[in-house]
Motif scaffolding. Structure first.
Motif, PDB file in Angstrom:
ATOM      1  N   GLN A  23       0.824  -1.212   0.000  1.00 33.64           N
ATOM      2  CA  GLN A  23       0.000   0.000   0.000  1.00 33.64           C
ATOM      3  C   GLN A  23       0.856   1.258   0.000  1.00 33.64           C
ATOM      4  O   GLN A  23       0.498   2.242  -0.647  1.00 33.64           O
ATOM      5  CB  GLN A  23      -0.935   0.003   1.207  1.00 33.64           C
ATOM      6  CG  GLN A  23      -2.125  -0.904   0.999  1.00 33.64           C
ATOM      7  CD  GLN A  23      -3.137  -0.768   2.111  1.00 33.64           C
ATOM      8  OE1 GLN A  23      -2.838  -1.069   3.268  1.00 33.64           O
ATOM      9  NE2 GLN A  23      -4.327  -0.332   1.752  1.00 33.64           N
ATOM     10  N   SER A  24       1.983   1.218   0.683  1.00 31.17           N
ATOM     11  CA  SER A  24       2.853   2.395   0.697  1.00 31.17           C
ATOM     12  C   SER A  24       3.437   2.662  -0.687  1.00 31.17           C
ATOM     13  O   SER A  24       3.854   3.769  -0.991  1.00 31.17           O
ATOM     14  CB  SER A  24       3.973   2.242   1.728  1.00 31.17           C
ATOM     15  OG  SER A  24       4.940   1.317   1.276  1.00 31.17           O
ATOM     16  N   ARG A  25       3.445   1.652  -1.533  1.00 34.07           N
ATOM     17  CA  ARG A  25       3.910   1.783  -2.912  1.00 34.07           C
ATOM     18  C   ARG A  25       2.749   1.948  -3.887  1.00 34.07           C
ATOM     19  O   ARG A  25       2.921   1.834  -5.087  1.00 34.07           O
ATOM     20  CB  ARG A  25       4.759   0.573  -3.280  1.00 34.07           C
ATOM     21  CG  ARG A  25       6.098   0.603  -2.579  1.00 34.07           C
ATOM     22  CD  ARG A  25       6.749  -0.745  -2.530  1.00 34.07           C
ATOM     23  NE  ARG A  25       8.010  -0.676  -1.837  1.00 34.07           N
ATOM     24  CZ  ARG A  25       8.179  -0.529  -0.522  1.00 34.07           C
ATOM     25  NH1 ARG A  25       7.133  -0.446   0.263  1.00 34.07           N
ATOM     26  NH2 ARG A  25       9.372  -0.458   0.038  1.00 34.07           N
ATOM     27  N   ARG A  26       1.548   2.162  -3.333  1.00 31.01           N
ATOM     28  CA  ARG A  26       0.325   2.381  -4.111  1.00 31.01           C
ATOM     29  C   ARG A  26       0.015   1.220  -5.068  1.00 31.01           C
ATOM     30  O   ARG A  26      -0.367   1.423  -6.220  1.00 31.01           O
ATOM     31  CB  ARG A  26       0.402   3.687  -4.876  1.00 31.01           C
ATOM     32  CG  ARG A  26       0.431   4.902  -3.967  1.00 31.01           C
ATOM     33  CD  ARG A  26       0.608   6.171  -4.760  1.00 31.01           C
ATOM     34  NE  ARG A  26       0.525   7.375  -4.001  1.00 31.01           N
ATOM     35  CZ  ARG A  26       1.421   7.798  -3.116  1.00 31.01           C
ATOM     36  NH1 ARG A  26       2.473   7.080  -2.841  1.00 31.01           N
ATOM     37  NH2 ARG A  26       1.269   8.945  -2.483  1.00 31.01           N
ATOM     38  N   ALA A  27       0.178   0.002  -4.566  1.00 30.63           N
ATOM     39  CA  ALA A  27      -0.087  -1.187  -5.376  1.00 30.63           C
ATOM     40  C   ALA A  27      -1.577  -1.325  -5.667  1.00 30.63           C
ATOM     41  O   ALA A  27      -2.412  -1.112  -4.796  1.00 30.63           O
ATOM     42  CB  ALA A  27       0.413  -2.433  -4.646  1.00 30.63           C
ATOM     43  N   ASP A  28      -1.893  -1.696  -6.880  1.00 29.84           N
ATOM     44  CA  ASP A  28      -3.272  -1.970  -7.283  1.00 29.84           C
ATOM     45  C   ASP A  28      -3.701  -3.365  -6.858  1.00 29.84           C
ATOM     46  O   ASP A  28      -4.888  -3.654  -6.779  1.00 29.84           O
ATOM     47  CB  ASP A  28      -3.416  -1.870  -8.798  1.00 29.84           C
ATOM     48  CG  ASP A  28      -3.174  -0.463  -9.309  1.00 29.84           C
ATOM     49  OD1 ASP A  28      -3.539   0.503  -8.606  1.00 29.84           O
ATOM     50  OD2 ASP A  28      -2.614  -0.329 -10.413  1.00 29.84           O
ATOM     51  N   ALA A  29      -2.710  -4.238  -6.621  1.00 32.83           N
ATOM     52  CA  ALA A  29      -2.980  -5.630  -6.259  1.00 32.83           C
ATOM     53  C   ALA A  29      -1.715  -6.224  -5.666  1.00 32.83           C
ATOM     54  O   ALA A  29      -0.623  -5.639  -5.799  1.00 32.83           O
ATOM     55  CB  ALA A  29      -3.390  -6.425  -7.492  1.00 32.83           C
ATOM     56  N   VAL A  30      -1.861  -7.370  -5.008  1.00 28.21           N
ATOM     57  CA  VAL A  30      -0.709  -8.126  -4.516  1.00 28.21           C
ATOM     58  C   VAL A  30      -0.890  -9.588  -4.914  1.00 28.21           C
ATOM     59  O   VAL A  30      -2.002 -10.099  -4.953  1.00 28.21           O
ATOM     60  CB  VAL A  30      -0.516  -8.034  -2.981  1.00 28.21           C
ATOM     61  CG1 VAL A  30      -0.219  -6.611  -2.553  1.00 28.21           C
ATOM     62  CG2 VAL A  30      -1.703  -8.592  -2.235  1.00 28.21           C
ATOM     63  N   LEU A  31       0.224 -10.227  -5.196  1.00 28.01           N
ATOM     64  CA  LEU A  31       0.234 -11.654  -5.453  1.00 28.01           C
ATOM     65  C   LEU A  31       0.930 -12.301  -4.265  1.00 28.01           C
ATOM     66  O   LEU A  31       2.105 -12.025  -4.010  1.00 28.01           O
ATOM     67  CB  LEU A  31       0.977 -11.980  -6.747  1.00 28.01           C
ATOM     68  CG  LEU A  31       1.071 -13.456  -7.104  1.00 28.01           C
ATOM     69  CD1 LEU A  31      -0.312 -14.016  -7.427  1.00 28.01           C
ATOM     70  CD2 LEU A  31       1.996 -13.667  -8.289  1.00 28.01           C
ATOM     71  N   VAL A  32       0.189 -13.094  -3.515  1.00 29.50           N
ATOM     72  CA  VAL A  32       0.751 -13.741  -2.330  1.00 29.50           C
ATOM     73  C   VAL A  32       1.409 -15.045  -2.763  1.00 29.50           C
ATOM     74  O   VAL A  32       0.757 -15.950  -3.282  1.00 29.50           O
ATOM     75  CB  VAL A  32      -0.345 -14.005  -1.272  1.00 29.50           C
ATOM     76  CG1 VAL A  32       0.242 -14.720  -0.069  1.00 29.50           C
ATOM     77  CG2 VAL A  32      -0.997 -12.688  -0.856  1.00 29.50           C
ATOM     78  N   LEU A  33       2.711 -15.083  -2.561  1.00 32.72           N
ATOM     79  CA  LEU A  33       3.531 -16.251  -2.867  1.00 32.72           C
ATOM     80  C   LEU A  33       4.160 -16.728  -1.564  1.00 32.72           C
ATOM     81  O   LEU A  33       4.473 -15.906  -0.695  1.00 32.72           O
ATOM     82  CB  LEU A  33       4.651 -15.877  -3.839  1.00 32.72           C
ATOM     83  CG  LEU A  33       4.210 -15.419  -5.215  1.00 32.72           C
ATOM     84  CD1 LEU A  33       5.221 -14.467  -5.817  1.00 32.72           C
ATOM     85  CD2 LEU A  33       4.041 -16.637  -6.097  1.00 32.72           C
TER      86      LEU A  33
END
Length: 169
Positions: free
Chosen positions: A59-69
């Motif tokens: 979120q601090s990098r303004r991500a639109d999504a995350v891929l949990v690996l």
């Protein structure tokens, strides 16, 4: 790190030396120091805390999504990651989960609109409940045939058994 992902956030305990990362990690073509280490001070409270640490960094990098690996799934491929990311970009679903033989499991990509639900996870609770409760209307699963991608190495015995099986083939 050579995938379509914009960046990689490695969440580990603060004292983790990260010596388990390949020596070539910083030099992977096109990665351009694409990864950062985020220490999780509360890792002892369960996997949900690691997930939350990664989400905060994303979120601090303004991500639109995350891929949990998961680091203990060493056979996840760049091809698999790119397939999940492409499905997300094309289908516009709130999550895209990998699935093998009808069972959803990591890696899982979550749109930012799912972050509040992920923050509510507690202890060793993973996102399985979220996936099951939201599956039909909001997300999707992509079937992946290579069962090796889902091998989970949790203990030294798991690791040794894997290499023992490999030698006997």
């Amino acid at each position: 790190m050579a995938s379509l992902l914009d960046g990689v956030i490695i969440v580990a305990q603060a004292e983790d030396s990260l010596d388990w990362l390949p020596a070539s990690a910083p030099d992977i073509p096109h990665s351009g120091k694409k990864w950062i280490h985020v220490p999780c001070e509360a890792a002892h409270l369960g996997m949900s805390e690691s997930l939350k640490s990664g989400l905060l960094a994303a979120q601090s990098r303004r991500a639109d999504a995350v891929l949990v690996l998961l680091a203990d799934q060493p056979f996840v491929t760049t091809e698999m990651i790119d397939y999940i990311v492409s499905a997300y970009l094309h289908e516009k679903k709130t999550f895209v989960a990998a699935r093998h033989k009808g069972i959803s499991r990591p890696p899982v990509l979550f749109d930012a609109c799912m972050f509040p639900e992920l923050y509510r996870l507690q202890g060793d609770e993973g996102a399985r409940r979220i996936l099951q409760s939201n599956k039909r209307e909001r997300g999707m699963a992509v079937e992946w045939q290579d069962k090796r991608c889902f091998i989970d190495i949790d203990t030294q015995n798991d690791y040794e058994r894997l290499f023992s099986e490999k030698e006997h083939r």
